[in-house]
Enzyme design. Structure first.
Site, PDB file in Angstrom:
ATOM      1  N   ASP A   1     -16.466  84.033 -24.761  1.00  0.00           N
ATOM      2  CA  ASP A   1     -17.829  83.541 -24.551  1.00  0.00           C
ATOM      3  C   ASP A   1     -18.550  83.239 -25.861  1.00  0.00           C
ATOM      4  O   ASP A   1     -19.702  82.798 -25.839  1.00  0.00           O
ATOM      5  CB  ASP A   1     -18.649  84.575 -23.760  1.00  0.00           C
ATOM      6  CG  ASP A   1     -18.024  84.904 -22.415  1.00  0.00           C
ATOM      7  OD1 ASP A   1     -17.597  83.959 -21.730  1.00  0.00           O
ATOM      8  OD2 ASP A   1     -17.953  86.091 -22.063  1.00  0.00           O
TER       9      ASP A   1
ATOM     10  N   ARG B   1     -12.015  77.957 -14.324  1.00  0.00           N
ATOM     11  CA  ARG B   1     -10.860  77.684 -15.175  1.00  0.00           C
ATOM     12  C   ARG B   1     -11.256  76.863 -16.405  1.00  0.00           C
ATOM     13  O   ARG B   1     -10.565  75.933 -16.790  1.00  0.00           O
ATOM     14  CB  ARG B   1      -9.784  76.956 -14.382  1.00  0.00           C
ATOM     15  CG  ARG B   1      -9.056  77.810 -13.372  1.00  0.00           C
ATOM     16  CD  ARG B   1      -8.293  78.932 -14.045  1.00  0.00           C
ATOM     17  NE  ARG B   1      -7.502  79.719 -13.125  1.00  0.00           N
ATOM     18  CZ  ARG B   1      -6.906  80.848 -13.436  1.00  0.00           C
ATOM     19  NH1 ARG B   1      -7.036  81.338 -14.654  1.00  0.00           N
ATOM     20  NH2 ARG B   1      -6.189  81.518 -12.556  1.00  0.00           N
TER      21      ARG B   1
ATOM     22  N   GLU C   1      -4.320  92.120  -8.328  1.00  0.00           N
ATOM     23  CA  GLU C   1      -2.984  92.659  -8.112  1.00  0.00           C
ATOM     24  C   GLU C   1      -2.977  94.172  -8.237  1.00  0.00           C
ATOM     25  O   GLU C   1      -2.315  94.864  -7.475  1.00  0.00           O
ATOM     26  CB  GLU C   1      -2.001  92.040  -9.119  1.00  0.00           C
ATOM     27  CG  GLU C   1      -1.545  90.654  -8.740  1.00  0.00           C
ATOM     28  CD  GLU C   1      -0.222  90.310  -9.383  1.00  0.00           C
ATOM     29  OE1 GLU C   1       0.033  90.809 -10.496  1.00  0.00           O
ATOM     30  OE2 GLU C   1       0.553  89.566  -8.780  1.00  0.00           O
TER      31      GLU C   1
ATOM     32  N   ASP D   1     -21.145  83.986 -17.956  1.00  0.00           N
ATOM     33  CA  ASP D   1     -19.755  84.325 -17.652  1.00  0.00           C
ATOM     34  C   ASP D   1     -19.746  85.118 -16.341  1.00  0.00           C
ATOM     35  O   ASP D   1     -20.791  85.594 -15.886  1.00  0.00           O
ATOM     36  CB  ASP D   1     -19.174  85.155 -18.801  1.00  0.00           C
ATOM     37  CG  ASP D   1     -17.724  85.538 -18.559  1.00  0.00           C
ATOM     38  OD1 ASP D   1     -16.977  84.721 -18.009  1.00  0.00           O
ATOM     39  OD2 ASP D   1     -17.360  86.675 -18.919  1.00  0.00           O
TER      40      ASP D   1
END
Length: 1171
Positions: A828, A798, A514, A412
């Site tokens: 995961d 994705r 963000e 991951d």
């Protein structure tokens, strides 16, 4: 014949039971997976359980455990008897229960077998108990006044702030305006940032419980599936229909945040929820060595059968030609009526005697060694993280040696390779780059002065770090471009702000990017304070400003950008846009060419540094433009068909002719030591694939940061097709790997491995989730694997949790390689369960991955020590252990085979039963355990310095079929020497006074002593790393043999237990004294059997079959022994025959197999002769 029928019946019953258990288990597994076969659509009516129960939808009760009280014993035994060795020993146990063929006591097999099965069952039961405990904890969570497990499809439930979502819900209303609510999805996708969900407008006002109780809408939607980012359905209510998307759904496992309460309609419950659909089943993991051992055990059993048949044929011939001469003296037992049936019984007797080629102590020893290796991992101080006070943990004891054979690592990204902490590092504003000085200082560890924003801005975040004071000066002097740049960052986002106290702001962002950008704007004077559905309030250079929020043009994977349209207090309407430079720069006004060229250079520079980049732009809108576009947007938003396409077209229309402001560069900080770890693992020929739910740009940037991707690579392939054909074309496109693999006309066919060797250059492959879905289809998966495996690095973006597991399964299927999956989030878990080895990172995303893993630690960098040190050592130790174990047991067992040719094939054992019992338990167990636990070829730091030392495990060089045959060949050679050398020496030996020396006792003790000494010397030579334990165990075991031998042959034990201890001490002392003399005198070892005169009988055959020791001929006789027996002083001897030869008298004694006879009469007679 009746005995034969009994044996056949017993074997058939065992086969029936095994088949019956298999059928039951398979049926149970099919029943568990029955929910995979669903109808094409699901209908749910609110507040109508009677209607919904007609469809038999799953309840909200989940079960991740493998067993229950009823199924535990049969299912667990079925799993354990999948081990060929366990089935093999069960079969031997059944044989040993038949007294007519058993030469050894049944408890010698059942006790260790029961011990192994019990230990494994207790471990499995303990693991499953914790699964049951976890399930019960989840199922009994309280939801208002009801438990989660009692929730049903169609119910309307209320969630409060910070509560977990109990099932997959259609959001009906919330306490926030416009039916908004905020959720955290760490359990689903590993992201800890908040996301926004909104109810359908027609239900958003149903906040009153009375209104909700009367709500009778019906939802028609897709069947249960594992796609986390997609939902398609329609709400029918009051004769109208409303389209439903994923933005209207709250999925099980999410947590409600910053929302006082919300109400939802249960659409999917329990195993039908998307969270459970993405959770792989608990799998029974075995190592490649376990699988190889299963094969070898079958081969050994075949070899054992062959030896048994050879000796059985010999028995038949002996009984027919020689044994028939003694029928008047030694008649066959009642069941035996001909030589063929005698051979049949002899075959099974030898199967029992020779079964020690694979003793059950092997499997006990393997488990002990694995347990020791697990403790070494737990105790490794160099894998201990002091920051989080977390040690490495081996959560299983069965996979340690597999750590030394890993070829593929599936990792991951967020939280595993990175810290999931974003920092604002650089930016480009109107062609001017800022932050380069800062980045240079940080990377070169030079002294730098961090800017202090407090005097300039009391609302600044004290944890924000920036070093380039030129940017701060530009803000202070009032540069319009700089102000507009940070104004965009403070407005164009979906961040939520929470002000705990005056000036103490806490931002909740959907993505850490963000959050970092809004925090940067905050420190440079443009502070985002709060928002409502229609306004955004900021503090700009100390002045509070409220903007009207006209529209949010949301981000998605295709658009790769987001925009907001706001109206400032002066009434000016402006669109602010931020997104990937690849899509935003092409939508700029033509007058931006000069600044766009400079900014593009800056973006390339930032990307080279591995930073995550965004381009920023704006566009002024007139009132007429806004009104016209607003109408088209409103029409697209209310469309019931092709809604997403209509919205995308409306967004595309307004996001044109924008003015470029600049670009940002954010660093997603890697964990400590990640690039170094990846580099070392690559040198060890381990291929690393990154499977992440993040967008492509993010994953690629991290790939460059951790040096998986480099500018020196020949080519980086981007696979982003949306159809099967486009994905296939992109995989086959010309140049690099694609051309060399799929070019036409094709060269002469080569094996795939040879084709890969002919590829020159380094390549990387980046593929999106929607493209991966096509690549994983059956007709394209081989093509995808061949292309991906030719690349040095592979990044899948994705991807859903299930797709992660499918990629792992794909490599397992096509490459037959050992795989390792490592991750830190609940998303995961499927990947971790699917891989041969699962590793969980105890990070910021909870402990779900850790609970599902086989090994866990807190930092990715510890992976190189886990594999290159502990994994390599475990593989090395286990291979050396197995090679030695098979060697010593073949050397031990094959002596019985050779002895069969000298005892009339009577299944008489060479060694006494105590030696047979103690050989693998006492005399040779501890030295080989010490070698298997402590041995090493090089120190740990050398293993890390020279990663190539890891390759023998990947190539399976240290223990394979070839090495196995070498070991058994060495063992057979040793057995030949151990048997025939003492036989040759003792066959004609006499004492100095002419008295024969050799007898069965002397030969047995001589052979046993030589065996113990030889195998002890062998392990001394095999041990590469000596510890105190090795010395104590090796020399202690050797010494214990002589101590026990003296004790068992003592006259004291013989006098007390004459029936149990067959040999007496005088013969042992005689044996030892003659072993020390240079002149060896021998007596007859076996009566001469090669005489040309057929009247002479030189070999004996047992008479009766029963008891723990099979009878054979005495090895030597002395004058007076026959007189002793015929005098009647020894009444327990069952039979005796004296055969007079023509010129000489040789006494040949036939002894019964009966235990009381053998252990009593012979020993008493021998004792009287010698005293």
């Amino acid at each position: 014949m009746r005995l034969a029928l009994d044996i056949i019946t017993l074997v058939c019953m065992c086969e029936y039971v095994c088949v019956h258990v298999c059928v039951c288990v398979c049926t149970a597994l099919q029943n568990d997976q029955s929910f995979d076969f669903k109808k094409e659509e699901r209908r749910v009516r609110a507040n109508d359980r009677e209607y919904n129960e007609k469809f038999q939808y799953a309840s909200n009760c989940i079960m991740t455990s493998k067993y229950n009280i009823i199924t535990f014993l049969p299912v667990n035994l079925f799993e354990q008897f999948q081990e060929v060795a366990n089935t093999y020993f069960l079969f031997l146990l059944i044989l040993q229960l038949i007294p007519q063929i058993s030469s050894l006591s049944w408890f010698t097999t059942i006790v260790p077998l029961a011990l192994v099965l019990s230990i494994t069952a207790v471990k499995d039961a303990t693991d499953d108990y914790f699964r049951h405990k976890s399930d019960n904890q989840v199922n009994n969570r309280q939801l208002q006044n009801e438990k989660w497990m009692n929730v049903r499809v169609g119910d309307i439930i209320k969630l409060e702030n910070n509560q977990f979502v109990a099932a997959d819900l259609l959001l009906l209303s919330s306490t926030e305006p416009h039916g908004l609510c905020y959720i955290e999805t760490a359990e689903l996708d590993g992201e800890t940032n908040m996301k926004v969900r909104q109810s359908v407008s027609v239900t958003s006002e149903l906040g009153d419980p009375n209104n909700l109780a009367s709500f009778d809408g019906e939802v028609v939607c897709e069947p249960p599936n594992n796609k986390l980012d997609r939902f398609s359905g329609t709400l029918y209510w009051r004769e109208k229909k409303y389209s439903l998307t994923n933005q209207n759904m709250l999925l099980r496992g999410c947590v409600l945040r910053n929302t006082e309460a919300c109400y939802g309609l249960v659409i999917f419950a329990g195993p039908d929820t998307k969270l459970m659909q993405n959770s792989g089943r608990t799998k029974f993991k075995r190592t490649s060595i376990d699988r190889l051992m299963n094969t070898l055990v079958l081969w050994i059993f075949g070899f054992l059968v062959c030896m048994g048949m050879i000796l059985a044929v010999g028995n038949a011939g002996w009984e027919k030609e020689v044994g028939s001469l003694f029928q008047s003296y030694l008649a066959w037992d009642t069941p035996v009526n001909n030589f063929l049936f005698s051979a049949f019984l002899s075959f099974w007797s030898y199967v029992i005697i020779l079964n020690t080629v694979v003793p059950i102590s092997l499997y006990v020893s393997v488990e002990v060694i694995r347990l020791g290796h697990s403790y070494f991992i737990n105790w490794d101080q160099q894998m201990f993280c002091s920051q989080c006070n977390t040690a490495a943990e081996a959560r299983t004891t069965t996979l340690n040696e597999e750590l030394g054979q890993v070829e593929y690592i599936f990792s991951d990204k967020t939280g595993t390779l990175t810290q999931n902490i974003m920092t604002f590092n650089k930016c480009s504003i109107n062609g001017q780059s800022y932050g380069a000085y800062q980045y240079f200082l940080i990377n070169h560890r030079s002294h730098a002065c961090m800017l202090d924003f407090t005097p300039f801005n009391p609302l600044a975040d004290p944890d924000f770090c920036f070093y380039d004071d030129k940017l701060l000066e530009s803000v202070k002097v009032g540069d319009s471009c700089t102000h507009e740049f940070f104004r965009l960052l403070s407005l164009c986002h979906t961040v939520m702000s929470e002000e705990k106290s005056e000036g103490e702001l806490v931002y909740k962002a959907q993505s850490p990017d963000e959050g970092a950008l809004v925090t940067a704007a905050r420190n440079f004077g443009f502070v985002f304070r709060s928002r409502t559905p229609g306004t955004i309030t900021t503090t700009e250079m100390g002045r509070t400003v409220t903007y009207s929020l006209l529209a949010i043009l949301d981000f998605n994977n295709i658009r790769k950008r987001m925009s907001v349209i706001v109206r400032n207090p002066e009434g000016r309407i402006r669109l602010y846009c931020k997104g990937a430079d690849t899509v935003l720069l092409e939508r700029l006004h033509p007058c931006n060419q000069e600044v766009m060229s400079i900014t593009s250079d800056h973006l390339n520079e930032y990307a080279t540094d591995g930073l995550r980049t965004l381009a920023l732009a704006y566009r002024d809108l007139s009132e007429d433009e806004w009104e016209a576009w607003s109408e088209s947007h409103r029409f697209a938003d209310k469309a019931t068909d092709c809604r997403e396409d209509r919205l995308a077209a409306a967004y595309e229309e307004i996001e044109q002719n924008m003015m470029l402001l600049g670009a940002t560069a954010i660093e997603d900080k890697l964990q400590e030591g990640v690039p170094e770890t990846i580099a070392v693992l690559s040198l060890a020929n381990i291929k690393i694939w990154v499977l992440t739910g993040d967008k492509q740009e993010t994953a690629v940037n991290i790939g460059y940061s951790c040096k998986m991707l480099t500018d020196d690579m020949t080519e980086v392939f981007i696979i982003s097709g949306h159809t099967v054909q486009s994905v296939r074309q992109e995989l086959r496109r010309g140049g690099g790997v694609g051309k060399q693999l799929h070019g036409s006309p094709p060269p002469p066919p080569l094996p795939l491995s040879n084709l890969m060797d002919n590829i020159s250059g380094e390549f990387a492959l980046v593929i999106n989730g929607h493209s991966l879905a096509h690549a994983l289809e059956a007709d394209m998966e081989a093509e995808f694997v061949s292309t991906a495996c030719a690349c040095k690095a592979v990044i899948c973006c994705r991807v859903t949790p299930l797709q992660k597991a499918q990629v792992v399964e794909l490599i397992k299927k096509h490459k037959k390689a050992v795989t390792l999956a490592i991750g830190d989030g609940a998303n995961d878990i499927s990947m971790i369960k699917s891989a041969h080895i699962g590793v969980g990172i105890s990070g910021q995303e909870g402990i779900q991955a850790v609970l599902a893993s086989d090994y866990s630690f807190s930092q990715f960098r510890f992976l190189q020590r886990l594999l290159l040190v502990h994994g390599r050592w475990s593989y090395l130790r286990m291979c050396r252990f197995l090679c030695y174990f098979f060697y010593k047991n073949f050397a031990f067992t094959m002596v019985h085979f050779w002895f069969g040719f000298f005892c009339g094939f009577s299944a008489q054992t060479v060694y006494d039963q105590y030696f047979i019992t103690l050989f693998n338990i006492v005399y040779t167990s501890l030295p080989v355990l010490a070698m298997g636990i402590f041995d090493q070829d090089v120190p740990d730091h050398r293993s890390l310095e020279y990663p190539k030392l890891y390759e023998p495990g990947q190539l399976n060089l240290l223990f394979n079929k070839r090495e196995f045959f070498i070991c058994i060949a060495q063992g057979i050679y040793t057995s030949v020497v151990l048997f025939f050398v003492p036989y040759a020496v003792l066959s004609n030996a006499t004492q100095s006074n002419g008295v024969p020396l050799a007898d069965y006792q002397t030969f047995a003790v001589t052979t046993a002593t030589a065996l113990v000494i030889v195998v002890s010397v062998q392990i001394v030579l095999d041990t590469g790393f000596w510890t105190v334990f090795n010395h104590v165990f090796v020399w202690g075991s050797l010494g214990s043999y002589f101590i026990i031998m003296f004790a068992l042959h003592s006259q004291t034990l013989f006098r007390i237990f004459p029936n149990q201890f067959h040999f007496v001490g005088s013969s042992l002392l005689s044996f030892l004294s003659h072993m020390c003399t240079s002149k060896t005198n021998t007596v007859i070892f076996l009566s001469r059997c090669h005489s040309a005169n057929t009247d002479f009988v030189s070999e004996g055959r047992l008479g009766a079959r029963g008891g723990s020791r099979r009878s054979g001929y005495a090895f030597a006789h002395q004058e007076g022994f026959g007189e002793l027996i015929t005098s009647g002083k020894n009444m327990r001897l069952s039979s005796l025959t004296v055969i007079k030869k023509k010129k000489n008298f040789t006494h040949t004694v036939f002894l019964s197999q009966n235990a009381s006879v053998t252990s009593g009469s012979l020993q008493e007679a021998t004792y009287r002769l010698m005293t």
